[in-house]
Scaffold this motif. Sequence first.
Motif, PDB file in Angstrom:
ATOM      1  N   UNK A   1     -26.365  16.526  38.463  1.00  0.00           N
ATOM      2  CA  UNK A   1     -26.747  15.541  37.524  1.00  0.00           C
ATOM      3  C   UNK A   1     -26.464  16.248  35.982  1.00  0.00           C
ATOM      4  N   UNK A   2     -25.818  15.904  35.111  1.00  0.00           N
ATOM      5  CA  UNK A   2     -26.084  16.167  33.873  1.00  0.00           C
ATOM      6  C   UNK A   2     -27.341  15.783  33.151  1.00  0.00           C
ATOM      7  N   UNK A   3     -27.994  16.688  32.187  1.00  0.00           N
ATOM      8  CA  UNK A   3     -29.241  16.246  31.555  1.00  0.00           C
ATOM      9  C   UNK A   3     -28.746  16.230  29.957  1.00  0.00           C
ATOM     10  N   UNK A   4     -29.151  15.076  29.394  1.00  0.00           N
ATOM     11  CA  UNK A   4     -28.856  15.048  27.817  1.00  0.00           C
ATOM     12  C   UNK A   4     -30.106  14.241  27.288  1.00  0.00           C
ATOM     13  N   UNK A   5     -30.942  15.031  26.830  1.00  0.00           N
ATOM     14  CA  UNK A   5     -32.348  14.355  26.122  1.00  0.00           C
ATOM     15  C   UNK A   5     -31.785  13.664  24.909  1.00  0.00           C
ATOM     16  N   UNK A   6     -32.422  13.059  24.174  1.00  0.00           N
ATOM     17  CA  UNK A   6     -32.468  12.363  23.080  1.00  0.00           C
ATOM     18  C   UNK A   6     -33.493  12.944  21.955  1.00  0.00           C
ATOM     19  N   UNK A   7     -33.095  13.306  21.031  1.00  0.00           N
ATOM     20  CA  UNK A   7     -33.991  14.115  19.981  1.00  0.00           C
ATOM     21  C   UNK A   7     -33.780  13.308  18.725  1.00  0.00           C
TER      22      UNK A   7
ATOM     23  N   UNK B   1     -26.269  18.725  27.161  1.00  0.00           N
ATOM     24  CA  UNK B   1     -25.885  18.226  25.832  1.00  0.00           C
ATOM     25  C   UNK B   1     -27.298  17.587  25.173  1.00  0.00           C
ATOM     26  N   UNK B   2     -27.127  17.257  23.839  1.00  0.00           N
ATOM     27  CA  UNK B   2     -28.251  16.740  23.158  1.00  0.00           C
ATOM     28  C   UNK B   2     -27.638  15.485  22.513  1.00  0.00           C
ATOM     29  N   UNK B   3     -28.505  14.375  22.596  1.00  0.00           N
ATOM     30  CA  UNK B   3     -28.216  13.322  21.588  1.00  0.00           C
ATOM     31  C   UNK B   3     -29.247  13.416  20.336  1.00  0.00           C
TER      32      UNK B   3
END
Length: 319
Positions: free
Chosen positions: A112-118, A134-136
């Motif tokens: 699973x790809x992990x992309x947190x929202x910041x 990646x980052x959102x």
Amino acid sequence: MIKTRLCEILGIEYPVLQGGMAWVSEARLASAVSEAGGLGIIGSGTAPADWVRSEVRKTKELTSKPFGVNVMLMSPFAEDVIKVIIEEKVAVVTTGAGNPGKYVPALQEAGTKVIPVVSSVALAKRLERYHIDAIIAEGTESGGHVGELTTMTLVPQVVSAVKVPVIAAGGIGDGRGFAAALALGAVGVQMGTRFVCSAECTVHPKVKETIIKAKDRDTVVTGRPTGHPVRCIRNKLTRQFEELESQCVDPAELEKLGVGKLRAAMQDGDVAYGSVMAGQISGMVQEIKPVRDIINDIVTEASEIIRQMGSLVGESSCE
């Protein structure tokens, strides 16, 4: 058409993510976005793990393309939802309202790809240490829980501060916003409010009507004293919040006032006393369209803008 490295990372056709909105983005909307070439995302909110598993399985029946689940880490069910995501081998997880660090190894081991929202540079740098994918970077123009920095200022600073790919969110609802996000250094965009007003979204029709009727200044941020500010369309509920905040009431009272209000709006259609979470692009949304048309229109418009900008650069002279 626009292709970036995000398309390769996530296995999608267009670098467009649909925001994971509680009581809004379930199987039908998420699968429609994925089928149209973007990345659909189920919004788990504070829902129990069984509900999330059910929506994940429904989505798998509706599309064979990648999709994701958004985990609100403050939810009492967050850990159980993470387990479901791992067991069901969901392609992508986006996270908010917390630090997903302790879950990252297990999620990535499951593929699973992990992309947190910041909402800040400091948080982006801290989360990058967990080897996320990646980052959102989400500006305050977005609907729902927000930070203080605008998308225009946040995205380029995050891009400069981290090495992982950055996805722009907040105030993006058409090709102009998409092209601007790419110019700021983002490799893709996440949109929420625009997809609320899609044919496939199952929110109450009154919510869509309220967003379409909204003007440029019709959203307001409440709840700052609680530490969890929220952007919604102004109504009787937001005025209650503003009145209590002006009286400096205990933040616990504000928290109590908000309980159940999102569902009341999105599912039951109470647009007066419910929480109509929507971003500042509400003033831009003029009609309800199928998801595929929304994505095609945005990508086509952005491509044309980029082409025109290239022509301008080519025609410019240093003489």
